[in-house]
Write an enzyme that holds these catalytic residues in place. Structure first.
Site, PDB file in Angstrom:
ATOM      1  N   HIS A  55     -13.457 -31.083 -30.171  1.00 42.95           N
ATOM      2  CA  HIS A  55     -14.304 -32.288 -30.247  1.00 42.95           C
ATOM      3  C   HIS A  55     -13.433 -33.505 -29.957  1.00 42.95           C
ATOM      4  O   HIS A  55     -12.212 -33.454 -30.187  1.00 42.95           O
ATOM      5  CB  HIS A  55     -14.886 -32.397 -31.672  1.00 42.95           C
ATOM      6  CG  HIS A  55     -16.008 -33.393 -31.819  1.00 42.95           C
ATOM      7  ND1 HIS A  55     -15.807 -34.750 -31.905  1.00 42.95           N
ATOM      8  CD2 HIS A  55     -17.353 -33.215 -31.899  1.00 42.95           C
ATOM      9  CE1 HIS A  55     -16.974 -35.365 -32.047  1.00 42.95           C
ATOM     10  NE2 HIS A  55     -17.936 -34.465 -32.045  1.00 42.95           N
ATOM     11  N   GLY A  56     -14.030 -34.591 -29.531  1.00 39.04           N
ATOM     12  CA  GLY A  56     -13.301 -35.848 -29.356  1.00 39.04           C
ATOM     13  C   GLY A  56     -12.731 -36.303 -30.701  1.00 39.04           C
ATOM     14  O   GLY A  56     -13.366 -36.084 -31.742  1.00 39.04           O
ATOM     15  N   ASP A  57     -11.559 -36.953 -30.683  1.00 40.18           N
ATOM     16  CA  ASP A  57     -10.935 -37.304 -31.973  1.00 40.18           C
ATOM     17  C   ASP A  57     -11.600 -38.514 -32.638  1.00 40.18           C
ATOM     18  O   ASP A  57     -11.157 -38.959 -33.700  1.00 40.18           O
ATOM     19  CB  ASP A  57      -9.422 -37.497 -31.818  1.00 40.18           C
ATOM     20  CG  ASP A  57      -9.072 -38.714 -30.965  1.00 40.18           C
ATOM     21  OD1 ASP A  57     -10.007 -39.390 -30.478  1.00 40.18           O
ATOM     22  OD2 ASP A  57      -7.864 -38.971 -30.784  1.00 40.18           O
ATOM     23  N   TYR A  74     -29.514 -36.842 -36.677  1.00 40.61           N
ATOM     24  CA  TYR A  74     -28.162 -37.284 -36.381  1.00 40.61           C
ATOM     25  C   TYR A  74     -28.158 -38.721 -35.850  1.00 40.61           C
ATOM     26  O   TYR A  74     -27.139 -39.241 -35.430  1.00 40.61           O
ATOM     27  CB  TYR A  74     -27.579 -36.303 -35.357  1.00 40.61           C
ATOM     28  CG  TYR A  74     -26.158 -36.534 -34.953  1.00 40.61           C
ATOM     29  CD1 TYR A  74     -25.186 -36.834 -35.895  1.00 40.61           C
ATOM     30  CD2 TYR A  74     -25.779 -36.420 -33.628  1.00 40.61           C
ATOM     31  CE1 TYR A  74     -23.885 -37.028 -35.505  1.00 40.61           C
ATOM     32  CE2 TYR A  74     -24.472 -36.609 -33.237  1.00 40.61           C
ATOM     33  CZ  TYR A  74     -23.531 -36.912 -34.178  1.00 40.61           C
ATOM     34  OH  TYR A  74     -22.239 -37.108 -33.801  1.00 40.61           O
ATOM     35  N   ASP A  82     -53.138 -62.829 -46.480  1.00 37.30           N
ATOM     36  CA  ASP A  82     -53.393 -61.650 -45.634  1.00 37.30           C
ATOM     37  C   ASP A  82     -54.899 -61.524 -45.368  1.00 37.30           C
ATOM     38  O   ASP A  82     -55.550 -60.598 -45.854  1.00 37.30           O
ATOM     39  CB  ASP A  82     -52.844 -60.410 -46.381  1.00 37.30           C
ATOM     40  CG  ASP A  82     -52.997 -59.128 -45.592  1.00 37.30           C
ATOM     41  OD1 ASP A  82     -53.169 -59.193 -44.359  1.00 37.30           O
ATOM     42  OD2 ASP A  82     -52.948 -58.051 -46.228  1.00 37.30           O
ATOM     43  N   TYR A 118     -22.400 -27.348 -38.939  1.00 36.84           N
ATOM     44  CA  TYR A 118     -22.060 -26.211 -38.076  1.00 36.84           C
ATOM     45  C   TYR A 118     -22.147 -24.839 -38.766  1.00 36.84           C
ATOM     46  O   TYR A 118     -21.825 -23.825 -38.137  1.00 36.84           O
ATOM     47  CB  TYR A 118     -20.628 -26.393 -37.541  1.00 36.84           C
ATOM     48  CG  TYR A 118     -20.463 -27.394 -36.411  1.00 36.84           C
ATOM     49  CD1 TYR A 118     -20.956 -28.689 -36.500  1.00 36.84           C
ATOM     50  CD2 TYR A 118     -19.786 -27.042 -35.244  1.00 36.84           C
ATOM     51  CE1 TYR A 118     -20.768 -29.611 -35.476  1.00 36.84           C
ATOM     52  CE2 TYR A 118     -19.597 -27.948 -34.207  1.00 36.84           C
ATOM     53  CZ  TYR A 118     -20.087 -29.229 -34.333  1.00 36.84           C
ATOM     54  OH  TYR A 118     -19.894 -30.131 -33.309  1.00 36.84           O
ATOM     55  N   THR A 132     -12.191 -40.230 -24.859  1.00 35.34           N
ATOM     56  CA  THR A 132     -12.070 -40.905 -23.562  1.00 35.34           C
ATOM     57  C   THR A 132     -12.627 -42.323 -23.664  1.00 35.34           C
ATOM     58  O   THR A 132     -13.845 -42.513 -23.630  1.00 35.34           O
ATOM     59  CB  THR A 132     -12.843 -40.115 -22.478  1.00 35.34           C
ATOM     60  OG1 THR A 132     -12.448 -38.757 -22.564  1.00 35.34           O
ATOM     61  CG2 THR A 132     -12.586 -40.662 -21.089  1.00 35.34           C
TER      62      THR A 132
HETATM   63  C1  SPV Z   1     -50.233 -53.988 -45.170  1.00 33.51           C
HETATM   64  O1  SPV Z   1     -49.048 -53.671 -45.334  1.00 33.51           O
HETATM   65  O2  SPV Z   1     -50.573 -55.079 -44.704  1.00 33.51           O
HETATM   66  C2  SPV Z   1     -51.298 -53.036 -45.490  1.00 33.51           C
HETATM   67  C3  SPV Z   1     -51.046 -51.996 -46.495  1.00 33.51           C
HETATM   68  O3  SPV Z   1     -52.370 -53.167 -44.972  1.00 33.51           O
HETATM   69  S1  SPV Z   1     -51.641 -52.599 -47.991  1.00 33.51           S
HETATM   70  O4  SPV Z   1     -51.021 -53.880 -48.248  1.00 33.51           O
HETATM   71  O5  SPV Z   1     -51.324 -51.626 -49.025  1.00 33.51           O
HETATM   72  O6  SPV Z   1     -53.092 -52.743 -47.857  1.00 33.51           O
HETATM   73 MG    MG Z   2     -52.621 -54.954 -43.903  1.00 30.16          MG
END
Ligand code: SPV
Ligand code: MG
Length: 434
Positions: free
Chosen positions: A90-92, A44, A208, A76, A125
């Site tokens: 319930h509140g409106d 929810y 990376d 429900y 409220t």
């Molecule tokens: C990342 O998101 O940096 C990961 C996952 O390490 S992957 O890119 O699939 O290796």
């Molecule tokens: Mg990674």
């Protein structure tokens, strides 16, 4: 005989608004309060800030409440079929077609119509004190002690923890606030965020290869934390030297990150999606276990998780190697394992999960279905997966959209041609609080 009146609460903080509903309810008959279960609250979009027992105690303590029952679903059907109340009150605020509660009201209406029960909408409220209490309750979730433990809570409560990548305040807000309504009226949202090394590096225009250092990763995390409440899983790359890892684990634990995932590679780390196309070195089991153990030893809470990521399938070392390694990592103290694959077919991941689960029913399993993207969350959960990470789709969606707009601005020397592809800023800023 007294008529039966039903209302549902999902908080332990009882304020004027609730008391008003109860006092109106008492005028109609005998009052039963349903307390929404933790599982239902999560669906929810209201992560509980207190235990279910505390919410029950709070409901019981209200004068005029005759019975307290558990409501296990935000819809429900079950509770109404069981109690057959004459009135649901319930509140409106749930009369507003834009409100998430609107569909719940429709559900209640159709349940009551089956036997002639009625809805009573009480004027909501609007009171600064009520608003302050609600805001405070929500904001507590952003505090480190609430956020940090939330991942373990989710693993316990959800069939699978749906996690999406975030690398900035804005992507954090998308992770925090995207809610969809399914065909049956139920709401769905992401449970947690993944601070990916790939996307964090890409957002900074860097490869990376662990060149974006921990100080910079912490800056990203802080940007995300400032505007969100959901738990964070950090992609910790290789974790670096064990001597550095222990410091980083402490920092992450202190600021309220829930988990770090480190991968069993060493030397110059390259992204796993390159697989064996680039040279990558897997760490020895002993070294990696020592790093996990050192990280665990540095922790000060039982909440933070050190999760070990195994690259054996990525590096084509075979299923047995992956299983042996993951079992060793768990024995060294890992709080979970992540198994990765770059195959399009999910078969190898599912086989791994089945074999791992055959001997270990408890250790959380994490997967990243980027390549094997036909697999559904339900299938993964059925094979024992606890956390599913959508690791890079937001970045991959945004990059081509930005690139094509940039190209067309150059092509047409004006902005008209790109306008239909753009969201008005007015709409974007509705995401932003304050
Ligand atoms: C990342 O998101 O940096 C990961 C996952 O390490 S992957 O890119 O699939 O290796
Ligand atoms: Mg990674």
């Amino acid at each position: 005989m007294d008529r039966k009146v039903y209302t549902c609460f999902c908080t332990a903080v009882i304020h004027k608004g609730h008391l008003n509903i109860i006092s109106e309810a008492r005028k109609l008959g005998e009052v039963t309060v349903g307390v929404l279960s933790d599982e239902a609250m999560i669906r929810y979009n209201r992560f509980p800030t207190c235990t279910f027992e505390e919410r029950v105690a709070a409901a019981r303590s209200i004068e005029g409440v005759a019975n307290v029952v558990v409501q296990k679903d935000m819809m429900y059907d079950e509770v109404i079929a069981e109690l057959r109340p004459d009135y649901v009150i319930h509140g409106d605020n749930w009369c507003n077609p834009e409100a998430p509660e609107f569909f719940i009201r429709q559900n209640v209406e159709s349940c009551l119509a089956k036997y002639g029960g009625r809805i009573v909408d009480v004027p909501y409220t609007f009171d600064p004190e009520v608003k302050r209490i609600d805001d405070l309750d929500r904001e507590r979730l952003a505090m480190p002690e609430f956020r940090r433990r939330r991942l373990r809570q989710l693993i316990r409560l959800c069939p699978i923890v749906k996690t999406i990548e975030a690398h900035s305040g804005l992507t954090g807000l998308i992770a925090e606030k995207t809610v969809v309504r399914q065909a049956d009226g139920r709401l769905d949202q992401f449970d947690a965020m993944w601070v990916s090394s790939l996307c964090d590096s890409t957002a900074k225009g860097k490869p990376d290869i662990e060149i974006v250092d921990m100080s910079s990763r912490l800056r990203t995390i802080d940007d995300i934390m400032e505007v969100t409440t959901k738990p964070i899983i950090l992609d910790g790359d290789t974790g670096g030297l064990a001597e550095h890892f222990v410091y980083n684990v402490r920092t992450l634990e202190r600021i309220g990150v829930s988990a770090v995932i480190i991968e069993d590679k060493c030397g110059l780390k390259k992204n796993s999606l390159f697989g064996t196309e680039v040279s990558q070195t897997q760490d020895s089991i002993d070294n990696f276990c020592a790093k996990i153990a050192a990280g665990k030893d540095a922790l000060r809470t039982k909440e933070f998780m050190v999760i070990a990521r195994c690259e054996s399938l990525i590096l084509e070392r075979g299923m047995d190697d992956a299983l042996d390694r993951c079992r060793a990592y768990v024995a060294a103290g890992a709080d979970g394992i992540m198994i990765h694959s770059r195959k399009k077919d999910p078969a190898e991941i599912l086989e791994f999960c089945d074999r791992f689960r055959a001997a270990d029913a408890a250790t959380p399993i994490v997967v990243v279905p980027t390549s094997f993207n036909t697999v559904t969350e339900a299938e993964l959960a059925a094979h024992g997966v606890n956390i599913c990470i959508y690791a890079n789709q937001l970045t991959r969606a945004a990059f081509p959209a930005m690139q094509s707009v940039a190209q067309d601005l150059l092509k047409y020397h004006r902005a008209l041609e790109v306008d239909s592809r753009l969201m008005p800023f007015k709409k974007i800023i509705t995401l932003i609080d304050g």
